[in-house]
Design an enzyme around this catalytic site. Structure first.
Site, short mmCIF file in Angstrom:
data_model
loop_
_atom_site.label_atom_id
_atom_site.label_comp_id
_atom_site.label_asym_id
_atom_site.label_seq_id
_atom_site.Cartn_x
_atom_site.Cartn_y
_atom_site.Cartn_z
N GLU A 35 68.75 52.55 30.17
CA GLU A 35 67.53 52.92 30.88
C GLU A 35 67.39 52.16 32.20
OE1 GLU A 35 65.42 55.27 30.43
OE2 GLU A 35 66.40 55.98 28.61
N CYS A 190 66.40 72.55 34.63
CA CYS A 190 65.27 72.46 35.56
C CYS A 190 65.61 71.48 36.68
CB CYS A 190 64.01 72.02 34.81
SG CYS A 190 62.47 72.38 35.68
N CYS A 197 66.36 79.12 35.38
CA CYS A 197 65.24 79.57 34.56
C CYS A 197 65.67 80.59 33.51
CB CYS A 197 64.16 80.16 35.45
SG CYS A 197 63.51 79.00 36.70
N CYS A 200 66.22 78.81 30.37
CA CYS A 200 65.20 77.86 29.94
C CYS A 200 64.40 78.41 28.76
CB CYS A 200 64.25 77.52 31.09
SG CYS A 200 62.93 76.37 30.63
N CYS A 206 56.12 79.21 31.84
CA CYS A 206 56.21 78.33 33.00
C CYS A 206 55.43 78.90 34.19
CB CYS A 206 57.68 78.13 33.38
SG CYS A 206 57.91 77.06 34.81
#
Length: 343
Positions: A35, A190, A197, A200, A206
């Site tokens: 991270e 995305c 899309c 997705c 959306c």
DNA sequence: AATCCGGGGTT
DNA sequence: AACCCAGGATT
């Protein structure tokens, strides 16, 4: 579970990234390291650094007791070197205060150097399966599009709203997978430019997809309003077509370049022109704006034709009458050169 | 709220 | 060249 999380998790089971180095084995130390390395740094860049780091310093205690030079050497090339120092300091705090482990408590985690709200949430969710939201660049992109949230995500009010949605959408079940899933979606479908899309799982809900706003969201960083300055540029032209040029001072824009004499307004322009030449009338040419990085310059050119040089205003190192064919050899600001060319 | 940190990839 | 990237600390 909310429909968003449900659809996302179903997609993740089929298409999510499940073979990233920090995912196996997955422990708090490796999740934390990944991270921190991934802060403002892309996955493909991080992977070799991560592998080398954990090979050299496999545990939190190894990191805590390592030479700082060793840690920095392992970080060399990643950038943001403050992250490496924070990382080791946090490891030492964990050894001193948390029995050599990363705390499972959000406040204690976020208190460690280099661990903010999002990284703390990511560690708690990924390593311990606790229900905490994250809000990184991927999540910001997905949420601003899916919910149709306008305004730059870096701005406080926008970020606050995004955190609220991130919190609300994070499910209590499979939090680790969900956290990974929303980042995977942002990283693979995305994406910033040309999002896929068609693939997705949440496209039907959306807002950006519905309203064709995927290129508008997330909103670009507002280009901070640059101040506009005004200047009058004097074009003193004699009968032979020569123009009076003035060398600019050593400070400020266009320093050292040959340019037109300037004045603050038409009144001052007249006085300045009369001090340098015998002139008759003036003609205001169309004004234009020249854009610098830090301000906009509105230029109002004022043409004084049939000017006659005053005897005492002779050519010198900072002032000269210049014929059109002489200008090519001089350094002129681009807008000034253009202006004179179009006379 | 704005600025800094940083190298690398994308457009 | 400008912008962005698995952000956080500092001012």
């Amino acid at each position: 579970m909310n429909p968003f999380a449900s659809a996302l998790l179903a997609w993740f089971d089929e298409h999510g990234r499940k073979d990233l180095p920090w995912q196996h084995p997955r422990d708090a130390y490796r999740v934390w390291l990944s991270e921190v390395m991934l802060q403002q740094t892309q996955v493909v860049t991080v992977i070799p650094y991560f592998l080398r780091f954990v090979a050299t310093l496999p545990t939190l205690r190894d990191l805590a007791s390592a030479e700082e030079d060793t840690v920095l050497a392992l970080w060399s090339g990643l950038g943001y070197y403050r992250r490496a120092r924070f990382l080791q300091r946090a490891a030492q705090i964990c050894v001193d205060k948390h029995d050599g482990e990363l705390p499972r408590d959000f406040a204690a985690l976020a208190e460690l150097p280099g661990i903010g709200r999002s990284t703390a949430g990511a560690i708690l969710a990924q390593a311990y399966g606790l229900r905490f939201p994250i809000l990184d660049g991927n999540v910001k992109r997905v949420l601003t599009r899916h919910l149709g949230i306008h305004g730059h995500p870096g701005q406080s009010p926008v970020e606050k709203v995004l955190w609220q949605h991130a919190e609300a959408l994070t499910p209590a079940q499979r939090t680790a997978d969900y956290t990974q899933a929303i980042m995977d979606l942002g990283a693979t479908l995305c994406v910033r430019a040309k999002p896929r899309c068609d693939a997705c799982p949440m496209a039907s809900d959306c807002v950006a997809k519905r309203d064709d706003l995927t290129t508008q969201l997330p909103s670009a960083k507002p280009t901070k309003a640059v101040p506009t300055r005004d200047t009058v540029m004097l074009i003193l032209r004699d009968a032979e077509g020569r123009v009076l040029l003035e060398r600019r001072g050593p400070q400020g824009v266009w320093s050292g370049l040959w340019s037109l004499p300037e004045a603050g307004d038409h009144d001052q322009a007249w006085r300045a022109a009369q001090s340098m030449a015998t002139i008759d009338d003036a003609q205001a040419l169309p004004s234009f704006v020249h854009v610098f990085s830090h301000y906009r310059l509105k230029v109002e050119p004022l043409l004084f034709d049939e000017a006659t040089a005053r005897p005492r205003i002779a050519d010198n190192s900072n002032l000269r009458w210049c014929a059109p064919d002489e200008r090519a050899a001089l350094g002129l600001p681009a807008p000034v050169r253009t202006l004179l060319q179009n006379l």
